[in-house]
Scaffold this motif. Structure first.
Motif, PDB file in Angstrom:
ATOM      1  N   MET A   1      48.613  52.821  27.169  1.00  0.00           N
ATOM      2  CA  MET A   1      48.854  51.914  28.284  1.00  0.00           C
ATOM      3  C   MET A   1      49.686  50.743  27.785  1.00  0.00           C
ATOM      4  N   GLU A   2      50.703  50.421  28.535  1.00  0.00           N
ATOM      5  CA  GLU A   2      51.563  49.309  28.163  1.00  0.00           C
ATOM      6  C   GLU A   2      50.811  47.984  28.319  1.00  0.00           C
ATOM      7  N   PRO A   3      51.159  47.002  27.506  1.00  0.00           N
ATOM      8  CA  PRO A   3      50.477  45.708  27.608  1.00  0.00           C
ATOM      9  C   PRO A   3      50.600  45.073  28.995  1.00  0.00           C
ATOM     10  N   SER A   4      51.743  45.248  29.649  1.00  0.00           N
ATOM     11  CA  SER A   4      51.912  44.635  30.961  1.00  0.00           C
ATOM     12  C   SER A   4      51.008  45.283  32.002  1.00  0.00           C
ATOM     13  N   LEU A   5      50.676  46.554  31.809  1.00  0.00           N
ATOM     14  CA  LEU A   5      49.781  47.234  32.733  1.00  0.00           C
ATOM     15  C   LEU A   5      48.328  46.853  32.498  1.00  0.00           C
ATOM     16  N   ALA A   6      47.978  46.516  31.289  1.00  0.00           N
ATOM     17  CA  ALA A   6      46.603  46.154  30.968  1.00  0.00           C
ATOM     18  C   ALA A   6      46.283  44.706  31.345  1.00  0.00           C
ATOM     19  N   THR A   7      47.284  43.885  31.509  1.00  0.00           N
ATOM     20  CA  THR A   7      47.061  42.466  31.754  1.00  0.00           C
ATOM     21  C   THR A   7      46.420  42.198  33.113  1.00  0.00           C
ATOM     22  N   ALA A   8      46.888  42.855  34.158  1.00  0.00           N
ATOM     23  CA  ALA A   8      46.357  42.598  35.504  1.00  0.00           C
ATOM     24  C   ALA A   8      44.872  42.945  35.618  1.00  0.00           C
ATOM     25  N   PRO A   9      44.421  44.126  35.172  1.00  0.00           N
ATOM     26  CA  PRO A   9      42.984  44.402  35.239  1.00  0.00           C
ATOM     27  C   PRO A   9      42.154  43.429  34.386  1.00  0.00           C
ATOM     28  N   ILE A  10      42.705  42.981  33.282  1.00  0.00           N
ATOM     29  CA  ILE A  10      41.996  42.009  32.447  1.00  0.00           C
ATOM     30  C   ILE A  10      41.848  40.689  33.196  1.00  0.00           C
ATOM     31  N   LEU A  11      42.898  40.250  33.884  1.00  0.00           N
ATOM     32  CA  LEU A  11      42.822  39.011  34.657  1.00  0.00           C
ATOM     33  C   LEU A  11      41.819  39.130  35.802  1.00  0.00           C
ATOM     34  N   ILE A  12      41.769  40.281  36.452  1.00  0.00           N
ATOM     35  CA  ILE A  12      40.780  40.495  37.515  1.00  0.00           C
ATOM     36  C   ILE A  12      39.376  40.424  36.941  1.00  0.00           C
ATOM     37  N   ALA A  13      39.164  41.026  35.776  1.00  0.00           N
ATOM     38  CA  ALA A  13      37.848  40.963  35.126  1.00  0.00           C
ATOM     39  C   ALA A  13      37.487  39.529  34.755  1.00  0.00           C
ATOM     40  N   VAL A  14      38.467  38.752  34.309  1.00  0.00           N
ATOM     41  CA  VAL A  14      38.218  37.345  33.974  1.00  0.00           C
ATOM     42  C   VAL A  14      37.766  36.573  35.212  1.00  0.00           C
ATOM     43  N   LEU A  15      38.383  36.828  36.354  1.00  0.00           N
ATOM     44  CA  LEU A  15      37.982  36.153  37.592  1.00  0.00           C
ATOM     45  C   LEU A  15      36.541  36.501  37.971  1.00  0.00           C
ATOM     46  N   VAL A  16      36.172  37.760  37.813  1.00  0.00           N
ATOM     47  CA  VAL A  16      34.806  38.183  38.133  1.00  0.00           C
ATOM     48  C   VAL A  16      33.810  37.562  37.158  1.00  0.00           C
ATOM     49  N   ILE A  17      34.138  37.542  35.874  1.00  0.00           N
ATOM     50  CA  ILE A  17      33.247  36.940  34.879  1.00  0.00           C
ATOM     51  C   ILE A  17      33.116  35.441  35.121  1.00  0.00           C
ATOM     52  N   ARG A  18      34.223  34.795  35.465  1.00  0.00           N
ATOM     53  CA  ARG A  18      34.190  33.356  35.770  1.00  0.00           C
ATOM     54  C   ARG A  18      33.251  33.073  36.948  1.00  0.00           C
ATOM     55  N   THR A  19      33.313  33.917  37.958  1.00  0.00           N
ATOM     56  CA  THR A  19      32.435  33.759  39.108  1.00  0.00           C
ATOM     57  C   THR A  19      30.966  33.919  38.693  1.00  0.00           C
ATOM     58  N   ALA A  20      30.686  34.890  37.845  1.00  0.00           N
ATOM     59  CA  ALA A  20      29.311  35.119  37.400  1.00  0.00           C
ATOM     60  C   ALA A  20      28.785  33.936  36.594  1.00  0.00           C
ATOM     61  N   VAL A  21      29.598  33.386  35.719  1.00  0.00           N
ATOM     62  CA  VAL A  21      29.172  32.235  34.919  1.00  0.00           C
ATOM     63  C   VAL A  21      28.938  31.023  35.810  1.00  0.00           C
ATOM     64  N   MET A  22      29.829  30.803  36.775  1.00  0.00           N
ATOM     65  CA  MET A  22      29.645  29.681  37.701  1.00  0.00           C
ATOM     66  C   MET A  22      28.372  29.859  38.521  1.00  0.00           C
ATOM     67  N   GLN A  23      28.068  31.102  38.901  1.00  0.00           N
ATOM     68  CA  GLN A  23      26.853  31.374  39.672  1.00  0.00           C
ATOM     69  C   GLN A  23      25.604  31.053  38.858  1.00  0.00           C
ATOM     70  N   LEU A  24      25.642  31.331  37.568  1.00  0.00           N
ATOM     71  CA  LEU A  24      24.496  31.015  36.714  1.00  0.00           C
ATOM     72  C   LEU A  24      24.303  29.501  36.599  1.00  0.00           C
ATOM     73  N   ARG A  25      25.400  28.763  36.529  1.00  0.00           N
ATOM     74  CA  ARG A  25      25.317  27.305  36.391  1.00  0.00           C
ATOM     75  C   ARG A  25      24.969  26.625  37.709  1.00  0.00           C
TER      76      ARG A  25
END
Length: 86
Positions: A1-25
């Motif tokens: 997988m090219e790096p440019s193709l892997a970046t978008a799913p990683i950013l989506i995962a970061v948004l979901v993880i950020r939401t989960a951490v904010m929910q815990l706080r």
């Protein structure tokens, strides 16, 4: 997988993880953060953005542009959903 193709799913995962951490706080923050899902105007704007990005980028990246189109649509819908908070 090219790096440019892997970046978008990683950013989506970061948004979901950020939401989960904010929910815990701050319980209830995830509901406020994702309230745009119930806003028809925000969803329409996000869908239109995803469609345009997907259509314009298809000749460059074929299926790889789908993740970027979804990310762009998600971010636009999220920003448009915040207009009603103010």
């Amino acid at each position: 997988m090219e790096p440019s193709l892997a970046t978008a799913p990683i950013l989506i995962a970061v948004l979901v993880i950020r939401t989960a951490v904010m929910q815990l706080r701050d319980p209830g923050s995830a509901r406020r953060e994702w309230a745009f899902v119930r806003d028809g105007v925000a969803l329409a704007g996000g869908a239109l953005t995803a469609l345009v990005v997907g259509a314009l980028g298809w000749s460059y990246g074929a299926y790889g542009v789908v993740a970027w189109a979804l990310l762009a649509g998600l971010l636009v819908a999220q920003v448009m959903g915040r207009r009603s908070e103010r």
